[in-house]
Design an enzyme around this catalytic site. Structure first.
Site, PDB file in Angstrom:
ATOM      1  CB  THR A  10      18.939   0.458   7.314  1.00  0.00           C
ATOM      2  OG1 THR A  10      19.332  -0.420   8.980  1.00  0.00           O
ATOM      3  CG2 THR A  10      19.483   2.268   7.830  1.00  0.00           C
ATOM      4  CE  LYS A  26      11.830  -1.993  14.090  1.00  0.00           C
ATOM      5  NZ  LYS A  26      12.215  -1.360  12.931  1.00  0.00           N
ATOM      6  NE  ARG A  27      20.119  -5.875  20.485  1.00  0.00           N
ATOM      7  CZ  ARG A  27      21.482  -5.671  20.720  1.00  0.00           C
ATOM      8  NH1 ARG A  27      23.086  -6.080  19.959  1.00  0.00           N
ATOM      9  NH2 ARG A  27      22.171  -5.447  21.959  1.00  0.00           N
ATOM     10  CE  LYS A  44      15.800  -0.596  17.211  1.00  0.00           C
ATOM     11  NZ  LYS A  44      16.151  -0.245  16.465  1.00  0.00           N
ATOM     12  CG  HIS A  85      24.582   6.840  13.415  1.00  0.00           C
ATOM     13  ND1 HIS A  85      24.773   5.654  11.948  1.00  0.00           N
ATOM     14  CD2 HIS A  85      26.018   6.352  13.399  1.00  0.00           C
ATOM     15  CE1 HIS A  85      25.573   5.371  11.240  1.00  0.00           C
ATOM     16  NE2 HIS A  85      26.846   6.125  12.583  1.00  0.00           N
ATOM     17  CE  LYS A 106      18.606  -3.953   5.569  1.00  0.00           C
ATOM     18  NZ  LYS A 106      19.250  -4.470   7.372  1.00  0.00           N
TER      19      LYS A 106
HETATM   20  C1  C3B Z   1      21.164   2.592  14.635  1.00  0.00           C
HETATM   21  C2  C3B Z   1      20.093   3.701  15.065  1.00  0.00           C
HETATM   22  O1  C3B Z   1      19.061   3.574  16.254  1.00  0.00           O
HETATM   23  C3  C3B Z   1      19.181   3.307  13.637  1.00  0.00           C
HETATM   24  O2  C3B Z   1      17.819   4.020  13.366  1.00  0.00           O
HETATM   25  C4  C3B Z   1      20.483   3.733  12.526  1.00  0.00           C
HETATM   26  O3  C3B Z   1      19.296   3.844  11.237  1.00  0.00           O
HETATM   27  C5  C3B Z   1      21.305   2.979  12.278  1.00  0.00           C
HETATM   28  O4  C3B Z   1      21.895   3.356  13.431  1.00  0.00           O
HETATM   29  C6  C3B Z   1      22.453   3.347  11.133  1.00  0.00           C
HETATM   30  O5  C3B Z   1      22.514   4.752  11.140  1.00  0.00           O
HETATM   31  N1  C3B Z   1      21.999   2.651  15.867  1.00  0.00           N
HETATM   32  C7  C3B Z   1      22.938   1.436  16.182  1.00  0.00           C
HETATM   33  O6  C3B Z   1      22.600   0.618  15.581  1.00  0.00           O
HETATM   34  N2  C3B Z   1      23.804   1.912  17.114  1.00  0.00           N
HETATM   35  C8  C3B Z   1      24.006   2.542  17.722  1.00  0.00           C
HETATM   36  N3  C3B Z   1      24.948   2.334  18.662  1.00  0.00           N
HETATM   37  C9  C3B Z   1      23.579   3.962  17.787  1.00  0.00           C
HETATM   38  C10 C3B Z   1      22.420   4.216  16.581  1.00  0.00           C
END
Ligand code: C3B
Length: 836
Positions: A676, A565-566, A571, A373, A680
């Site tokens: 994701t 988002k986080r 980001k 991921h 949405k």
């Molecule tokens: C996240 C990624 O940062 C996103 O880009 C991705 O859409 C999602 O996973 C789902 O695939 N991600 C996360 O939330 N936590 C992690 N440790 C690594 C990736």
């Protein structure tokens, strides 16, 4: 069935109504029964929260019926099954989702109304189940919804944390973390299974002995805890299938070290045992940064050991042995977090089931597949050999054996190439030897996939380059998706209704491609005004939420611009806030005449920073400081408002996403694996401003370049730009806004220095580089927004082009291209009511 069994089953059948009936009175009866007998309140006197609880229990009754019958059906049909192993499931709330999926929302609303309760109000009393950090955990929950809806013989496995994701409060602009003890008032959705319990071992030593001419290894653990199963039914949308999410909770072992009780201090021994529960007590809130904490590794082993014991037991109970196990079972690793399961499966097969190495390895490599991921190196898990050796001595042995054989294979293929061996070995040499979990996963899995096209390409060229050369056929892409139930149909009823009416069907809710039918209406003026009305309704709801949470009054005539988002440097919330400062500085220097031409904006930012991530916490403070300043500047008024929404979570997202008009997905190209929330937002008619990163690339492709605001450096340009960063001629506007921060315009100048240094120094995430392009894209946004018809057309086209981003599509691809599993749809019971 024997005669006796048949007789008993007939008797039970008559004793119990098979299904709760679908009339208002039966529903009320069921709710009131739960008020009285489950939560033990008086049926004459219960509050909204108790009404929620009783409604949840009543809904759960139906889920249990469906769950039982689905599991029985899976058992009878005996298809190949898939198990989704994930340390995180970001579930959110369950009540409305279950009622909608069962097609019972209207009935329950009416039943409650007659009792004097409002479903819309009581549903707000449910606490989010926040057993995940962000995208990865939410993806797992969307996948469960799609696996149930697509009728796959699937289960999810995870951990039942007592403390989920921390609750964020903002005090004086600073993030504070508060524990999320979400189980305090009970969790009506889960079913405890005290009889489904497995011992999980830790520490100790390994001994070997001969048995039938073979060497058998015996692990003599020094610590043991029990894993107890908690089942969470996951209903599919308009299908009779309900699948299971089984979460493990740690309990003191019932048998292990009974002697210690006799040997001395009884009370101390009890207290000692009590510690066992800490293993599953808390979710690690570090998103994408790996910390070598022993407890985390314990959690991982606890999770996979219980899961694999359960899967093997289920298989042998049905088949009498493990024969054909690897033809009938697929195990998906959600990131490397469950990777120790590879060694655990080998151990179970060899040491418990007495299989030889070759057969065990063949089976193991046939069942596991692995999803990556992220390309961020700090997220790649590596455990110190010393720690693994101590905690899981037998596993360490097995990993060495796997690595030894792997290195043989490597030499056979590439000859004697020491540099390559050094890079690829599962063991990283050095002062502190480490086990590289991603390498273990890559070696043992039959497939590895990325989560968006660009990401799946990048991992082949960067972090997994060597492995791609060695095993090119293992690599696949599975572009992420989200469930269109929670993220469109259920969270945005006015838009759902408009789409239903326009397409003349609600079939799109499980066949999202059908949204394409909206394209032919994109230019229809009347349709456009209804589209705008729907958006205004959602904006009003969001505005009320902002008022409630931030105390700021915002105008629904302004453009709602969102980044939730986080908080993470990659980001680039910093790019957003620098852009906001620029906008603010311009507005305050404008004449009244110039101001008349400005598109008013509400800039909404939300997200949590990992508690140990200092810089991310400073970014939150910077956003708060800017909002303080801007919102109280009379020269600005309604032209600009900045709000930081505290405690961003799933249920808040369900309000924020529908109410947004512009959302920001502006990571440095090549850093966001997929994203994701971009899907949405697009699905809810919110336009995207974003870089060519992650799934943005495919979204642009699907909805058309004209319907999205793309800017910034491309992924392949990034490495070069980083090396040339020192020569970059910095844009004057950039230099100016950075100076505003460092000169104390927003206070706390010293506190913000690390942020300023980051973007002025090496600027690893290329904020300075992309700033001019970002401002240009924002100008285009403003210009476009002034033309409501063009904007609305783009919004309609976004929704119409979102078919690909349903997690139903993603899951069908996993099923056919990775797992080899097929749907197993339980026939609807003949006398079952509509919607069962
Ligand atoms: C996240 C990624 O940062 C996103 O880009 C991705 O859409 C999602 O996973 C789902 O695939 N991600 C996360 O939330 N936590 C992690 N440790 C690594 C990736």
């Amino acid at each position: 069935m024997s005669e006796d069994e048949r007789h008993r089953s007939d008797l039970l059948y008559t004793l119990m109504d098979t299904y709760i009936k679908n009339d208002v009175l039966s529903v009320q009866e069921s709710i009131v029964n739960h008020v009285e007998y489950t939560i033990a309140r008086s049926r004459y006197h219960f509050d909204d929260f108790e009404a929620y609880q009783a409604t949840a229990y009543s809904t759960r009754d139906r889920l249990i019926e469906s769950w039982n019958d689905t599991q029985q059906y899976f058992h009878d049909q005996d298809p190949k099954r898939v198990y989704y192993l994930s340390m995180e499931f970001l579930v959110g709330r369950s009540l409305l989702n279950a009622l909608y999926n069962l097609n019972l929302k209207g009935l329950y609303r009416e039943a409650l109304e007659q009792l004097g309760y409002n479903l819309e109000i009581i549903k707000e009393r449910e606490r989010d189940a926040a057993l995940g950090n962000g995208g990865l955990g939410r993806l797992a929950s969307c996948f469960l919804d799609s696996m149930a809806t697509e009728n796959l013989p699937a289960w999810g496995y995870g951990l039942r944390y007592q403390y989920g994701m921390f609750r964020q409060t903002i005090q004086d602009g600073f993030q504070r973390e508060n524990p999320d003890y979400w189980l305090t008032l009970g969790n009506p959705w889960e079913i405890e299974r005290p009889n489904v319990t497995y011992p999980v071992s830790f520490y100790g030593h390994v001994s070997a002995r001969e048995e039938d001419g073979r060497q058998i290894f015996v692990w003599n653990p020094a610590e043991q805890v029990d894993a107890v199963a908690y089942d969470n039914p996951i209903p599919g949308y308009r299908t009779a299938n309900t699948i299971n999410l089984r979460l493990w909770s740690a309990k003191p072992s019932r048998e292990f070290d009974l002697e210690s009780f006799n040997s001395g201090d009884y009370v101390a021994s009890i207290l000692e045992k009590q510690n066992a529960e800490s293993i599953s007590s808390v979710l690690y809130p570090d998103d994408r940064t790996y910390k070598g904490k022993e407890l985390r590794l314990k959690q991982q082993h606890f999770f996979v050991s219980a899961t694999l014991q359960d899967i093997l037991r289920r298989y042998t109970a049905q088949h009498g042995s493990l024969e054909n196990f690897s033809d009938k079972v697929a195990l998906q690793l959600n990131d490397t977090h469950p990777t120790i399961g590879i060694a655990e499966l080998m151990r179970l097969l060899m040491d418990v089931y007495k299989w030889g190495w070759t057969a065990s390895w063949e089976a193991t490599t046939k069942v596991f597949s692995f999803t990556n991921h992220t390309v961020l190196p700090e997220a790649l898990e590596q455990w110190p050999v010393e720690l693994l050796q101590e905690l899981l001595p037998r596993h360490m042995q097995i990993i060495y054996d796997i690595n030894w054989r792997f290195l043989q294979e490597l030499r056979a293929k590439f000859g004697n190439d020491q540099a390559r061996e050094y890079r690829m070995s599962i063991i990283q040499e050095g002062d502190e030897k480490m086990v590289r979990m991603a390498h273990l996963a890559l070696v043992a899995s039959h497939t590895v996939n990325g989560v968006a096209e660009i990401h799946s390409e990048l991992i082949k060229q960067t972090i997994f380059e060597d492995f791609y050369e060695m095993y090119p056929k293992k690599f696949q892409n599975k572009t992420n998706g989200v469930t269109p139930r929670r993220w469109l149909a259920f969270c945005n009823p006015p838009l759902r209704n408009l789409i239903n009416e326009t397409l003349g069907t609600d079939a799109w809710i499980s066949r999202l491609d059908l949204l394409e039918g909206l394209k032919s209406h994109a230019d229809d003026g009347e349709f456009q005004s209804r589209w705008v009305e729907v958006k205004q309704l959602a904006k009003a709801k969001l505005a009320a939420k902002i008022k409630e949470l931030c105390g700021v009054e915002v105008s629904t005539d302004a453009l709602f611009d969102v980044q939730v988002k986080r908080i993470h440097e990659y980001k680039r919330q910093v790019l957003n806030i620098l852009g906001i400062i620029h906008r603010y500085d311009q507005i305050r220097n404008m004449s009244e005449e110039e101001k008349a031409d400005v598109v008013p904006r509400v800039c909404i930012i939300g997200g949590k920073a990992a508690p140990g991530y200092e810089l991310a916490k400073r970014i939150i403070k910077l956003i708060s400081a800017v909002s303080q300043r801007v919102n109280n500047d009379p020269a600005v008024g309604d032209l600009l408002k900045v709000v930081f929404i505290p405690d961003y979570n799933v249920s808040l997202a369900e309000v924020i996403v529908p109410g947004s008009e512009l959302s920001q997905h502006i990571s440095t190209a090549g850093t966001e694996a997929s994203g994701t929330s971009n899907m949405k937002f697009a699905m809810n008619g919110c336009l995207i401003i974003g870089t060519m990163d992650g799934a943005n690339v495919e979204i642009a492709e699907e909805i058309g370049d004209d319907n999205i605001f793309i800017f910034g450096a491309l992924a392949h340009e990034v490495p070069k730009l980083r090396t040339e960063r020192a020569d970059l001629k910095v844009d004057d506007r950039f230099a100016h806004v950075v100076r505003l921060i460092s000169s104390g315009e927003f206070g706390y100048a010293d506190f913000f220095t690390p942020i300023v240094d980051a973007v002025q120094g090496s600027d690893y995430y290329l904020v300075a580089n992309d700033f001019p392009a970002y401002l240009r894209a924002q100008d285009a946004v403003d210009r476009t927004y002034k033309n409501s018809s063009i904007w609305t057309r783009m919004s309609i086209m976004s929704v119409a082009g979102c078919g690909k981003f349903s997690s139903d599509r993603t899951i069908r691809q996993y099923a056919t291209e990775i797992w080899g599993v097929e749907p197993c749809e339980r026939p609807r019971p003949p006398n079952a009511p509509e919607g069962y």
